[in-house]
Write an enzyme that holds these catalytic residues in place. Sequence first.
Site, PDB file in Angstrom:
ATOM      1  N   ASN A 208       0.851  -1.186   0.000  1.00 52.49           N
ATOM      2  CA  ASN A 208       0.000   0.000   0.000  1.00 52.49           C
ATOM      3  C   ASN A 208       0.888   1.239   0.000  1.00 52.49           C
ATOM      4  O   ASN A 208       2.117   1.129  -0.022  1.00 52.49           O
ATOM      5  CB  ASN A 208      -0.948  -0.017   1.205  1.00 52.49           C
ATOM      6  N   ASP A 276      -4.233  -6.498   4.225  1.00 53.05           N
ATOM      7  CA  ASP A 276      -5.302  -7.386   4.691  1.00 53.05           C
ATOM      8  C   ASP A 276      -5.180  -8.787   4.113  1.00 53.05           C
ATOM      9  O   ASP A 276      -5.609  -9.753   4.736  1.00 53.05           O
ATOM     10  CB  ASP A 276      -6.665  -6.806   4.307  1.00 53.05           C
ATOM     11  N   LYS A 286       9.768 -16.200 -10.772  1.00 47.05           N
ATOM     12  CA  LYS A 286       9.021 -15.114 -11.390  1.00 47.05           C
ATOM     13  C   LYS A 286       7.935 -15.686 -12.303  1.00 47.05           C
ATOM     14  O   LYS A 286       8.201 -16.552 -13.149  1.00 47.05           O
ATOM     15  CB  LYS A 286       9.960 -14.216 -12.194  1.00 47.05           C
ATOM     16  N   ASP A 304      -4.815 -10.676  11.877  1.00 47.96           N
ATOM     17  CA  ASP A 304      -5.300  -9.384  12.357  1.00 47.96           C
ATOM     18  C   ASP A 304      -4.526  -9.058  13.643  1.00 47.96           C
ATOM     19  O   ASP A 304      -4.900  -9.481  14.737  1.00 47.96           O
ATOM     20  CB  ASP A 304      -6.801  -9.443  12.620  1.00 47.96           C
ATOM     21  N   PHE A 323      -5.101   2.312  14.421  1.00 47.42           N
ATOM     22  CA  PHE A 323      -5.242   3.379  13.437  1.00 47.42           C
ATOM     23  C   PHE A 323      -6.237   2.938  12.372  1.00 47.42           C
ATOM     24  O   PHE A 323      -6.317   1.747  12.045  1.00 47.42           O
ATOM     25  CB  PHE A 323      -3.893   3.711  12.793  1.00 47.42           C
ATOM     26  N   LYS A 337     -14.754   0.055  13.846  1.00 49.14           N
ATOM     27  CA  LYS A 337     -13.510  -0.713  13.887  1.00 49.14           C
ATOM     28  C   LYS A 337     -13.009  -0.849  15.319  1.00 49.14           C
ATOM     29  O   LYS A 337     -12.547  -1.920  15.727  1.00 49.14           O
ATOM     30  CB  LYS A 337     -12.446  -0.040  13.020  1.00 49.14           C
ATOM     31  N   LYS A 341     -12.436  -4.503  16.867  1.00 47.04           N
ATOM     32  CA  LYS A 341     -11.100  -4.968  17.213  1.00 47.04           C
ATOM     33  C   LYS A 341     -10.922  -5.133  18.722  1.00 47.04           C
ATOM     34  O   LYS A 341     -10.161  -5.980  19.177  1.00 47.04           O
ATOM     35  CB  LYS A 341     -10.041  -3.978  16.704  1.00 47.04           C
TER      36      LYS A 341
END
Length: 398
Positions: A208, A276, A286, A304, A323, A337, A341
């Site tokens: 990300n 995730d 490859k 998680d 966060f 969330k 959590k």
Amino acid sequence: MLAGKHILLIIGGGIAAFKSLDLIRRLRERGATVTPVLTRAGEEFVTPLSVSALAGSKLYRDLFDLGDEAEMGHIQLSRVADLVVVAPATADLMAKMSVGLANDLASTLLLATDTPVMIVPAMNVRMWDHPATQRNLATLRADGIRVVGPNNGDMACGEHGPGRMSEPLDIVAAITAHLSDGPLQGRRILVTSGPTHEPIDPVRYIANRSSGAQGTAIARALAALGADVIFVTGPADVPPPDGVQVVRVQTAQQMKEAVEAALPVDAGIFAAAVADWRVATASDRKIKKTKDGLPALEFAENPDILRTISRMTQGRPPLVVGFAAETNDVIENATAKRLRKGCDWIVANDVSPATGIMGGTENAVTLISDAGAEGWPRMGKDAVAEKLAARIAGALAK
């Protein structure tokens, strides 16, 4: 910065002992008094004369030196300093410390002291990764020993990996933070940061846009308040801060293992942007283009980490902060969330492209807790970190 502080420096036997000479110089530049203790193995790498000359004080070497015992016995020597630093801390010294051996001056001082102790490990990567060393490390941490490093890098033996002794300025930063009078003095805090890279094949991965800048700023702000910070970071764009224990990882599974190894802590700050999903079976070669069309990738859910730590029945940190990077319905999604959590706080922000926050220098967050949602104005990431660190200090003081 360290004026009036007294450091008892124990120099173990390893090629990294040469860094201890620079460490002595850096400490004295900042006003510290350094009393050196050189092990027999350490003498194979640095000379007593060079150590004593740089320290500007008497060097101690032998447990049974009658002159030294008459002048300052080993019991008194172990207790007159503000901090005992072992640099380099070899695998042998760590093993002695973990089981309480006292068969030379260094190990006797470490067993007899009632002064805080900081170790700076340095050894071959295989020695560092060995289960015995990791068991000893866990014991020392549980005993309250502060650990700085080791770093990743090339070693004198020709191998590469964790085991390099931290650089002298990083050690000085850790000593300064430890000896500060900040509100987090004596607190051990875990911070995760950066992205994770989940391999598809040896050259491709899922990731990300996280730069790691906010997590790095938080770790720096906590260390400035005196905390002992364990900084678990993925492959971030920004370098880790000085004066913290850095644990580098690549994948979500590696981050989870590093987090669990760092426990117990007084607080866990989970700022990392953990992927995730991962490819269920990454290719060891490859993946080539073929006439058969696009390759089929089967995905699996990553662990998680935030939920795992938040839901612990034993050993859960007293404060767990997660966060939430959202692109819409920020407060609603982040509030849900937090409940899902099980963490104490959620720091939520809007990372939609128009904000410029993801990868930028500023942040605009909302702190969500049992008390509700508290919006903070947009400010630099360092300022966000300082404000959050102050809140953490306040919460742990209650």
